[in-house]
Design a protein around this motif. Structure first.
Motif, PDB file in Angstrom:
ATOM      1  N   ILE A 102      -2.931  28.845   8.328  1.00  0.00           N
ATOM      2  CA  ILE A 102      -1.734  29.565   8.916  1.00  0.00           C
ATOM      3  C   ILE A 102      -0.722  28.951   8.679  1.00  0.00           C
ATOM      4  CG2 ILE A 102      -1.018  29.861  11.058  1.00  0.00           C
ATOM      5  CD1 ILE A 102      -3.668  30.142  12.309  1.00  0.00           C
ATOM      6  N   PHE A 103      -0.583  27.353   8.443  1.00  0.00           N
ATOM      7  CA  PHE A 103       0.636  26.929   8.092  1.00  0.00           C
ATOM      8  C   PHE A 103       0.673  27.204   6.543  1.00  0.00           C
ATOM      9  CE2 PHE A 103       2.641  23.257   6.087  1.00  0.00           C
ATOM     10  CZ  PHE A 103       3.690  22.963   7.125  1.00  0.00           C
ATOM     11  N   ASP A 104      -0.054  27.149   5.731  1.00  0.00           N
ATOM     12  CA  ASP A 104       0.404  27.452   4.279  1.00  0.00           C
ATOM     13  C   ASP A 104       0.848  28.935   4.302  1.00  0.00           C
ATOM     14  OD1 ASP A 104      -0.622  24.982   3.594  1.00  0.00           O
ATOM     15  OD2 ASP A 104      -2.614  25.442   3.196  1.00  0.00           O
ATOM     16  N   ALA A 105       0.410  29.618   4.996  1.00  0.00           N
ATOM     17  CA  ALA A 105       0.570  31.115   4.914  1.00  0.00           C
ATOM     18  C   ALA A 105       2.061  31.353   5.458  1.00  0.00           C
ATOM     19  CB  ALA A 105      -0.026  32.012   5.716  1.00  0.00           C
ATOM     20  N   LEU A 106       2.573  30.554   6.643  1.00  0.00           N
ATOM     21  CA  LEU A 106       3.872  30.610   7.192  1.00  0.00           C
ATOM     22  C   LEU A 106       4.885  30.031   6.346  1.00  0.00           C
ATOM     23  CD1 LEU A 106       3.167  30.092  10.910  1.00  0.00           C
ATOM     24  CD2 LEU A 106       3.835  32.204   9.849  1.00  0.00           C
ATOM     25  N   SER A 107       4.492  28.848   5.679  1.00  0.00           N
ATOM     26  CA  SER A 107       5.512  28.225   4.667  1.00  0.00           C
ATOM     27  C   SER A 107       5.670  28.914   3.388  1.00  0.00           C
ATOM     28  CB  SER A 107       4.938  26.680   4.585  1.00  0.00           C
ATOM     29  OG  SER A 107       3.679  27.039   3.889  1.00  0.00           O
ATOM     30  N   LYS A 108       4.997  29.763   3.119  1.00  0.00           N
ATOM     31  CA  LYS A 108       5.552  30.571   2.126  1.00  0.00           C
ATOM     32  C   LYS A 108       6.729  31.542   2.230  1.00  0.00           C
ATOM     33  CE  LYS A 108       0.747  31.271   0.279  1.00  0.00           C
ATOM     34  NZ  LYS A 108      -0.423  32.142  -0.134  1.00  0.00           N
ATOM     35  N   GLU A 135       0.452  37.430   9.005  1.00  0.00           N
ATOM     36  CA  GLU A 135      -0.517  36.418   8.196  1.00  0.00           C
ATOM     37  C   GLU A 135      -1.978  36.331   8.930  1.00  0.00           C
ATOM     38  OE1 GLU A 135      -0.021  35.067   5.454  1.00  0.00           O
ATOM     39  OE2 GLU A 135       2.207  36.049   5.327  1.00  0.00           O
ATOM     40  N   ARG A 136      -1.994  36.361  10.192  1.00  0.00           N
ATOM     41  CA  ARG A 136      -3.358  36.074  10.863  1.00  0.00           C
ATOM     42  C   ARG A 136      -4.241  37.437  10.694  1.00  0.00           C
ATOM     43  NH1 ARG A 136      -4.326  31.884  14.608  1.00  0.00           N
ATOM     44  NH2 ARG A 136      -6.176  33.049  15.123  1.00  0.00           N
TER      45      ARG A 136
END
Length: 228
Positions: free
Chosen positions: A164-170, A218-219
């Motif tokens: 989730i963190f990696d997806a948001l940080s994009k 993202e989820r």
């Protein structure tokens, strides 16, 4: 009597002349031997000097056997006096250079035909000057990138949390604060990192709505990826 005396005198004169000639030849021969010995000593000293420094091998093709009986063949790239090591350059792929301690060399098996020359081969190109500021800049950039990668790695969090963190940080600037994801330095997402777990101050309502929307998308994407 006079004839006898004259004959005796001539014999003495011939004897002295012969003795003088022999002494001259002996002296000349002795000088030649001394010169030859001096030349041999100089050559021996030069050979020992070359052997000790091994700088004369730089640029030459060489084959050596190590203390572990490993045979290594390559062109000597450089020699380091400080560490008493040489660096042969391999022709083998994936291993272009090796650093070998001189004390680890058991035998020099062969050296190329330029051995008789005291200088490096003409086709050997010396090292170019090192651009220290450029290296320092690359080092600083590498350290900065490493710190950024470490900062994006959660400590003690689940794989789902990291995904989730990696997806948001994009799309949004994110960082970890223990097991909490901090987005835009305004919105906090606590475990289990659902939309309902997003929190922010009243002054950050717009940022909160944006983060919730991105998180929801993202989820959903991550869930679909699991089903495939």
């Amino acid at each position: 009597m006079e004839g006898t005396a004259a004959s005796s005198q001539r014999r003495k004169s011939l004897t002295k002349s012969s003795t003088g000639t022999t002494t001259t030849h002996q002296t000349h021969s002795h000088n030649q031997q001394q010169q030859q010995q001096q030349q041999q000593q100089q050559q021996h000293q030069q050979a020992n000097s070359k052997k000790n420094s091994l700088e004369w091998l730089v640029g030459r093709q060489i084959k050596i056997k190590t203390a572990t009986n490993e045979e290594i063949e390559g062109r000597i790239f450089t020699y380091d006096r400080l560490t008493n090591s040489q660096v042969p350059r391999h022709t083998r792929k994936g291993l272009p250079f090796r650093i070998i301690k001189i004390s680890h060399i058991k035998e020099v098996m062969s050296v190329d035909s330029t051995l008789a020359s005291s200088s490096a081969p003409e086709d050997y190109l010396p090292l170019r000057p090192v651009n220290v500021p450029r290296l320092e800049a690359r080092e600083a950039e590498g350290i900065r990138n490493l710190k950024q990668r470490v900062a994006r790695m959660g400590v003690g969090v689940t794989k789902e949390a990291q995904d989730i963190f990696d997806a948001l940080s994009k799309t949004l600037p994110c960082r970890w604060a223990n097991d909490t994801i901090v987005v835009l330095d305004e919105v906090l997402i606590t475990p289990p990192y659902g939309v309902e777990n997003c929190k922010a101050n009243a002054s950050s309502a717009a940022s909160l709505a944006r983060v919730k929307k991105v998180l929801e998308g993202e989820r959903r994407r991550l869930e679909n990826a699991k089903k495939q």
